[in-house]
Design a protein around this motif. Structure first.
Motif: not given
Length: 329
Positions: A173-174, A222, A224, A272-273, A275-276, A279-280
């Motif tokens: 995650t972010a 996902d 997102s 994931t790393s 797009q986060t 989104t974060s």
């Protein structure tokens, strides 16, 4: 016979002297631009020509060399441990799943080192060669140039398990990314900026297939991720396949540019790393800024690469100058 005052003064002087000596012994000279200007004037041009020749034949090597420098610096510092082969008694970093088979370009470093040893033996470190090669790859792929401070020395150890504890994961995650980079002395904005290196190169399906087929208990895919992009990826990464093919990290995989951040706006971050970052709330402003201002991102990327290249370096009499990058002297 000395009185108590003289004895006290003598002891004090000895203490100060010992502190000075110990401080001098622990001192490590800083990296310096043009470090080889006198000792090996051709050093940077030899590396530059090796990278130019290799990337001209295989453009994908630019991403491999940039990534190799990153993976080296985040594990034990920028001291060339990623370049070492395993031995009968030790598994090296390069055999770790995070590095093998994703890292490419080892042969480019080896060829540059061989030429440098012929011209100025025992002089240019493998860790400096890798730093130069990453810079020259950025120039070949994106026209991004920056001066590389050098004077690094090579480490003598490479440990498989060190990779697991230091490299960020594709699933981070972010917050996890920020924490990971902070441990290496890099800021939030430098993390977001350096993530733009994912503008070039590829990723194996295994690094993101969870986002397509088994994201969580509520969503198999996902939410997102852009549905059309997900459908495209599913055609590349079949659920039942035993193969692990690769997919381009962004829509301009041979050009190091800010397209990576633009793709995030359309929910087309591959990992994931990736797009986060958009989104974060922690990192979204930085990612939006890099998407909008490509020229500024290029300048920030150059500065961040210099900062990253100074992580836990060995200098002075620390480490060694390897004669062959794959083995210690």
């Amino acid at each position: 016979m000395m009185n108590s005052k003289c004895i006290g003064l003598a002891l004090y002087c000895c203490l100060i002297l010992s502190i000075i000596v110990s401080t001098m012994g622990a001192y490590s000279p800083p990296l310096k631009v043009g470090y080889y200007r006198r000792s090996c004037p051709q050093a940077e041009s030899i590396v530059r020509n090796a990278v130019k020749k290799a990337v001209s034949k295989n453009p994908g090597l630019a991403a491999g060399l940039i990534r190799m420098h990153f993976h080296d610096c985040f594990v034990r510092g920028c001291e060339g441990s990623i370049l070492l082969d395993s031995t009968p008694n030790n598994l090296a970093e390069r055999t770790h799943p995070a590095n093998n088979p994703s890292l490419r370009g080892f042969e480019v470093i080896d060829k540059a080192k061989s030429k440098l040893e012929a011209v100025c033996p025992n002089n240019v470190s493998c860790s400096d060669i890798l730093a130069f090669a990453a810079r020259d790859s950025a120039f070949r792929a994106g026209g991004i140039y920056y001066a590389v401070p050098s004077g690094r020395r090579d480490g003598r150890e490479s440990v498989f398990d060190d990779v697991t504890n230091n490299l960020p994961l594709a699933s981070f995650t972010a917050t996890e990314l920020v924490d990971n980079f902070a441990r290496k002395g890099l800021s939030l904005d430098e993390m977001v900026t350096l993530s733009g290196a994912h503008s070039i190169g590829v990723s194996h399906c295994s690094s993101f297939s969870d986002r397509l087929y088994k994201f969580n208990a509520t969503h198999s895919q996902d939410p997102s991720m852009d549905p059309k992009y997900a459908s495209f990826l599913k055609r590349k990464c079949l659920k039942s396949s035993s193969q692990d093919p690769t997919v381009n990290l962004d829509s301009t995989p041979r050009h190091l540019d800010n397209q990576y951040y633009k793709d995030l706006k359309y929910k087309r971050g591959l990992l994931t790393s990736d797009q986060t970052l958009l989104t974060s709330p922690l990192t979204s402003k930085n990612a939006w800024y890099n998407a909008k201002f490509g020229t500024t991102w290029r300048a920030k990327y150059a500065a961040a690469m210099v900062r990253m290249g100074s992580i836990e370096v060995l200098t002075g009499t620390e480490g060694e100058i390897r004669k062959i990058c794959r083995v210690v002297n």
